[in-house]
Design a protein around this motif. Structure first.
Motif, PDB file in Angstrom:
ATOM      1  N   UNK A  20     -10.132  13.007 -59.995  1.00 44.58           N
ATOM      2  CA  UNK A  20     -11.105  13.895 -60.628  1.00 44.58           C
ATOM      3  C   UNK A  20     -12.349  14.034 -59.756  1.00 44.58           C
ATOM      4  N   UNK A  21     -12.782  12.953 -59.151  1.00 43.21           N
ATOM      5  CA  UNK A  21     -13.948  13.006 -58.272  1.00 43.21           C
ATOM      6  C   UNK A  21     -13.655  13.830 -57.019  1.00 43.21           C
ATOM      7  N   UNK A  22     -12.464  13.671 -56.449  1.00 47.78           N
ATOM      8  CA  UNK A  22     -12.109  14.448 -55.257  1.00 47.78           C
ATOM      9  C   UNK A  22     -12.073  15.943 -55.564  1.00 47.78           C
ATOM     10  N   UNK A  23     -11.748  16.292 -56.800  1.00 47.95           N
ATOM     11  CA  UNK A  23     -11.697  17.694 -57.220  1.00 47.95           C
ATOM     12  C   UNK A  23     -13.057  18.220 -57.667  1.00 47.95           C
ATOM     13  N   UNK A  24     -14.051  17.358 -57.709  1.00 55.57           N
ATOM     14  CA  UNK A  24     -15.389  17.755 -58.148  1.00 55.57           C
ATOM     15  C   UNK A  24     -16.098  18.523 -57.038  1.00 55.57           C
ATOM     16  N   UNK A  25     -17.199  19.203 -57.379  1.00 49.96           N
ATOM     17  CA  UNK A  25     -17.950  19.931 -56.351  1.00 49.96           C
ATOM     18  C   UNK A  25     -18.881  19.060 -55.493  1.00 49.96           C
ATOM     19  N   UNK A  26     -18.894  17.755 -55.720  1.00 48.39           N
ATOM     20  CA  UNK A  26     -19.686  16.869 -54.864  1.00 48.39           C
ATOM     21  C   UNK A  26     -18.998  16.828 -53.501  1.00 48.39           C
ATOM     22  N   UNK A  27     -19.719  17.130 -52.416  1.00 48.97           N
ATOM     23  CA  UNK A  27     -19.088  17.180 -51.094  1.00 48.97           C
ATOM     24  C   UNK A  27     -18.311  15.904 -50.760  1.00 48.97           C
ATOM     25  N   UNK A  28     -17.147  16.087 -50.172  1.00 50.57           N
ATOM     26  CA  UNK A  28     -16.276  14.953 -49.822  1.00 50.57           C
ATOM     27  C   UNK A  28     -16.989  13.968 -48.900  1.00 50.57           C
ATOM     28  N   UNK A  29     -17.740  14.462 -47.931  1.00 52.26           N
ATOM     29  CA  UNK A  29     -18.457  13.565 -47.012  1.00 52.26           C
ATOM     30  C   UNK A  29     -19.454  12.707 -47.784  1.00 52.26           C
ATOM     31  N   UNK A  30     -20.154  13.312 -48.729  1.00 54.07           N
ATOM     32  CA  UNK A  30     -21.113  12.570 -49.548  1.00 54.07           C
ATOM     33  C   UNK A  30     -20.395  11.505 -50.358  1.00 54.07           C
ATOM     34  N   UNK A  31     -19.254  11.854 -50.903  1.00 52.74           N
ATOM     35  CA  UNK A  31     -18.492  10.879 -51.687  1.00 52.74           C
ATOM     36  C   UNK A  31     -18.123   9.656 -50.850  1.00 52.74           C
ATOM     37  N   UNK A  32     -17.641   9.870 -49.639  1.00 47.00           N
ATOM     38  CA  UNK A  32     -17.243   8.738 -48.799  1.00 47.00           C
ATOM     39  C   UNK A  32     -18.449   7.899 -48.366  1.00 47.00           C
ATOM     40  N   UNK A  33     -19.555   8.563 -48.032  1.00 48.25           N
ATOM     41  CA  UNK A  33     -20.761   7.837 -47.640  1.00 48.25           C
ATOM     42  C   UNK A  33     -21.273   6.977 -48.792  1.00 48.25           C
ATOM     43  N   UNK A  34     -21.280   7.540 -49.989  1.00 51.75           N
ATOM     44  CA  UNK A  34     -21.739   6.801 -51.179  1.00 51.75           C
ATOM     45  C   UNK A  34     -20.792   5.639 -51.481  1.00 51.75           C
ATOM     46  N   UNK A  35     -19.487   5.893 -51.443  1.00 46.91           N
ATOM     47  CA  UNK A  35     -18.519   4.826 -51.704  1.00 46.91           C
ATOM     48  C   UNK A  35     -18.686   3.697 -50.691  1.00 46.91           C
ATOM     49  N   UNK A  36     -18.911   4.057 -49.452  1.00 44.09           N
ATOM     50  CA  UNK A  36     -19.120   3.056 -48.406  1.00 44.09           C
ATOM     51  C   UNK A  36     -20.400   2.268 -48.651  1.00 44.09           C
ATOM     52  N   UNK A  37     -21.481   2.949 -48.983  1.00 40.87           N
ATOM     53  CA  UNK A  37     -22.762   2.253 -49.185  1.00 40.87           C
ATOM     54  C   UNK A  37     -22.705   1.306 -50.379  1.00 40.87           C
ATOM     55  N   UNK A  38     -22.131   1.742 -51.477  1.00 35.95           N
ATOM     56  CA  UNK A  38     -21.997   0.873 -52.650  1.00 35.95           C
ATOM     57  C   UNK A  38     -21.189  -0.370 -52.274  1.00 35.95           C
ATOM     58  N   UNK A  39     -20.113  -0.167 -51.547  1.00 35.54           N
ATOM     59  CA  UNK A  39     -19.246  -1.283 -51.149  1.00 35.54           C
ATOM     60  C   UNK A  39     -19.951  -2.226 -50.184  1.00 35.54           C
ATOM     61  N   UNK A  40     -20.781  -1.688 -49.296  1.00 28.10           N
ATOM     62  CA  UNK A  40     -21.564  -2.541 -48.398  1.00 28.10           C
ATOM     63  C   UNK A  40     -22.524  -3.416 -49.194  1.00 28.10           C
ATOM     64  N   UNK A  41     -23.230  -2.816 -50.132  1.00 30.44           N
ATOM     65  CA  UNK A  41     -24.193  -3.563 -50.942  1.00 30.44           C
ATOM     66  C   UNK A  41     -23.505  -4.695 -51.691  1.00 30.44           C
ATOM     67  N   UNK A  42     -22.339  -4.399 -52.253  1.00 30.74           N
ATOM     68  CA  UNK A  42     -21.614  -5.393 -53.044  1.00 30.74           C
ATOM     69  C   UNK A  42     -20.826  -6.381 -52.197  1.00 30.74           C
ATOM     70  N   UNK A  43     -20.705  -6.115 -50.902  1.00 27.28           N
ATOM     71  CA  UNK A  43     -19.956  -7.007 -50.034  1.00 27.28           C
ATOM     72  C   UNK A  43     -18.461  -6.937 -50.261  1.00 27.28           C
TER      73      UNK A  43
END
Length: 157
Positions: A26-49
């Protein structure tokens, strides 16, 4: 290194993962840019280790054409010039949404206003859900000590 628990070998684990996968689609089909999605997913994962998710989202972003410079600078996005103002707003929201225990009330009004300036309601919804889902996925992997490094692009699509 082995995980403490092979949750995918259980009925509850496979059923639950289907819902994570559905949210991801559902998120991949959303209008949020794919690049933004990957950057955000990466940053959240970095913070959480969460090494598993850092591995996954770094590889997925690179396969989608993201530059190595931007991937290497996600952790230091505030000082980097390679991100757009919209991406910076999304990364700030991701950080505050991940570190909710650090500030009373979670995401601050100024942070929210910066994100709302760049993203319309449907995109903001996707951004908030992405941050929430990533935090849940990170916690799942951290609790079971899921080992990282073997992710193959497209493995969970």
């Amino acid at each position: 290194m082995d995980a403490r628990l092979d949750y995918l070998a259980t009925t509850t684990g496979t059923r639950s993962l289907k819902h994570f996968m559905a949210a991801g689609r559902a998120l991949k089909e959303s209008p949020l840019p794919a690049a933004t999605q990957e950057l955000v997913a990466l940053r959240v994962s970095q913070i959480n280790g969460c090494a598993v998710c850092v591995d996954m989202h770094t590889k997925e972003a690179a396969a989608a054409g993201e530059t190595s410079a931007r991937l290497h600078l996600v952790a230091a996005w505030r000082e980097a010039t390679v991100f757009t103002e919209a991406e910076r707003a999304a990364l700030e929201l991701a950080e505050q949404g991940t570190r909710v225990a650090d500030a009373a009330g979670g995401v601050g009004d100024e942070c929210w206003a910066r994100a709302a300036k760049h993203y319309e309601e449907e995109q903001l919804t996707a951004l908030v859900i992405l941050v929430s889902v990533m935090n849940a996925a990170n916690r799942l992997n951290l609790i079971v000590q899921q080992p990282a490094g073997d992710y193959q692009v497209g493995q969970f699509h």
